[in-house]
Design a protein around this motif. Structure first.
Motif, PDB file in Angstrom:
ATOM      1  N   VAL A 129     -31.511 109.603  20.670  1.00  0.00           N
ATOM      2  CA  VAL A 129     -32.495 109.891  21.704  1.00  0.00           C
ATOM      3  C   VAL A 129     -33.670 110.634  21.067  1.00  0.00           C
ATOM      4  O   VAL A 129     -33.484 111.562  20.278  1.00  0.00           O
ATOM      5  N   GLU A 130     -34.874 110.189  21.391  1.00  0.00           N
ATOM      6  CA  GLU A 130     -36.066 110.830  20.847  1.00  0.00           C
ATOM      7  C   GLU A 130     -36.253 112.192  21.515  1.00  0.00           C
ATOM      8  O   GLU A 130     -36.063 112.338  22.722  1.00  0.00           O
ATOM      9  N   ARG A 131     -36.659 113.173  20.730  1.00  0.00           N
ATOM     10  CA  ARG A 131     -36.774 114.513  21.283  1.00  0.00           C
ATOM     11  C   ARG A 131     -37.985 114.648  22.194  1.00  0.00           C
ATOM     12  O   ARG A 131     -38.974 113.926  22.049  1.00  0.00           O
ATOM     13  N   LYS A 132     -37.912 115.598  23.119  1.00  0.00           N
ATOM     14  CA  LYS A 132     -39.023 115.881  24.018  1.00  0.00           C
ATOM     15  C   LYS A 132     -40.099 116.631  23.243  1.00  0.00           C
ATOM     16  O   LYS A 132     -39.798 117.559  22.502  1.00  0.00           O
ATOM     17  N   LYS A 133     -41.356 116.210  23.443  1.00  0.00           N
ATOM     18  CA  LYS A 133     -42.465 116.855  22.751  1.00  0.00           C
ATOM     19  C   LYS A 133     -43.089 117.916  23.668  1.00  0.00           C
ATOM     20  O   LYS A 133     -43.093 117.760  24.891  1.00  0.00           O
ATOM     21  N   PRO A 134     -43.637 118.986  23.085  1.00  0.00           N
ATOM     22  CA  PRO A 134     -44.286 120.007  23.911  1.00  0.00           C
ATOM     23  C   PRO A 134     -45.545 119.458  24.572  1.00  0.00           C
ATOM     24  O   PRO A 134     -46.262 118.644  23.979  1.00  0.00           O
ATOM     25  N   GLY A 135     -45.798 119.889  25.803  1.00  0.00           N
ATOM     26  CA  GLY A 135     -46.982 119.433  26.526  1.00  0.00           C
ATOM     27  C   GLY A 135     -46.809 118.095  27.191  1.00  0.00           C
ATOM     28  O   GLY A 135     -47.776 117.520  27.699  1.00  0.00           O
ATOM     29  N   ARG A 136     -45.604 117.548  27.189  1.00  0.00           N
ATOM     30  CA  ARG A 136     -45.331 116.268  27.842  1.00  0.00           C
ATOM     31  C   ARG A 136     -44.132 116.428  28.762  1.00  0.00           C
ATOM     32  O   ARG A 136     -43.350 117.366  28.631  1.00  0.00           O
TER      33      ARG A 136
END
Length: 128
Positions: free
Chosen positions: A109-116
């Motif tokens: 699973v791709e990690r969550k990016k900040p600001g999104r």
């Protein structure tokens, strides 16, 4: 024959198996594999390596699996069983590789990016 132990991974699921000579019993976390994986597709995934190697009734398998969801766990068990069968009999490796059972699926699973909001999902754009 002594016990052969290997591990298999898929996403965040990790399966550790102990394979001994026996009559085809598969135990997952203390339960029968048909009870632990209730649907037929998951049961097929677990036994697929044994079916390709024609050794379904030759071994008893004790599995400890943790992490991930049920499908990831089933695929981790499948990889671990394939690796154990090759360790015992290297002649089955080409047949298992042809079916794609010897390859560790490294998709995560791709990690969550900040600001999104999610990994790629952006907040709604407002022009005015």
């Amino acid at each position: 024959m002594s016990t052969t132990n290997t591990s298999g991974r898929r996403k965040t699921a990790v399966a550790r198996i102990y394979l001994t000579a026996g009559n085809g019993n598969i135990t997952v976390n203390g339960k029968d594999y048909k009870e632990y994986f209730p649907t037929l597709p998951l049961q097929y995934i677990v036994t697929q390596s044994l079916l390709v190697a024609d050794s379904l009734a030759n071994f008893d398998i004790n599995v400890n699996v943790q992490g991930g969801g049920v499908k990831g766990q089933a695929e981790a068990v499948r990889l671990a069983i394939a690796k154990a069968l090759v360790e015992l009999n290297p002649e089955v490796k080409p047949a298992l590789r042809a079916k794609g059972l010897m390859t560790r699926d490294d998709r995560m699973v791709e990690r969550k990016k900040p600001g999104r909001r999610k990994a790629r999902r952006r907040f709604q754009f407002s022009k005015r």
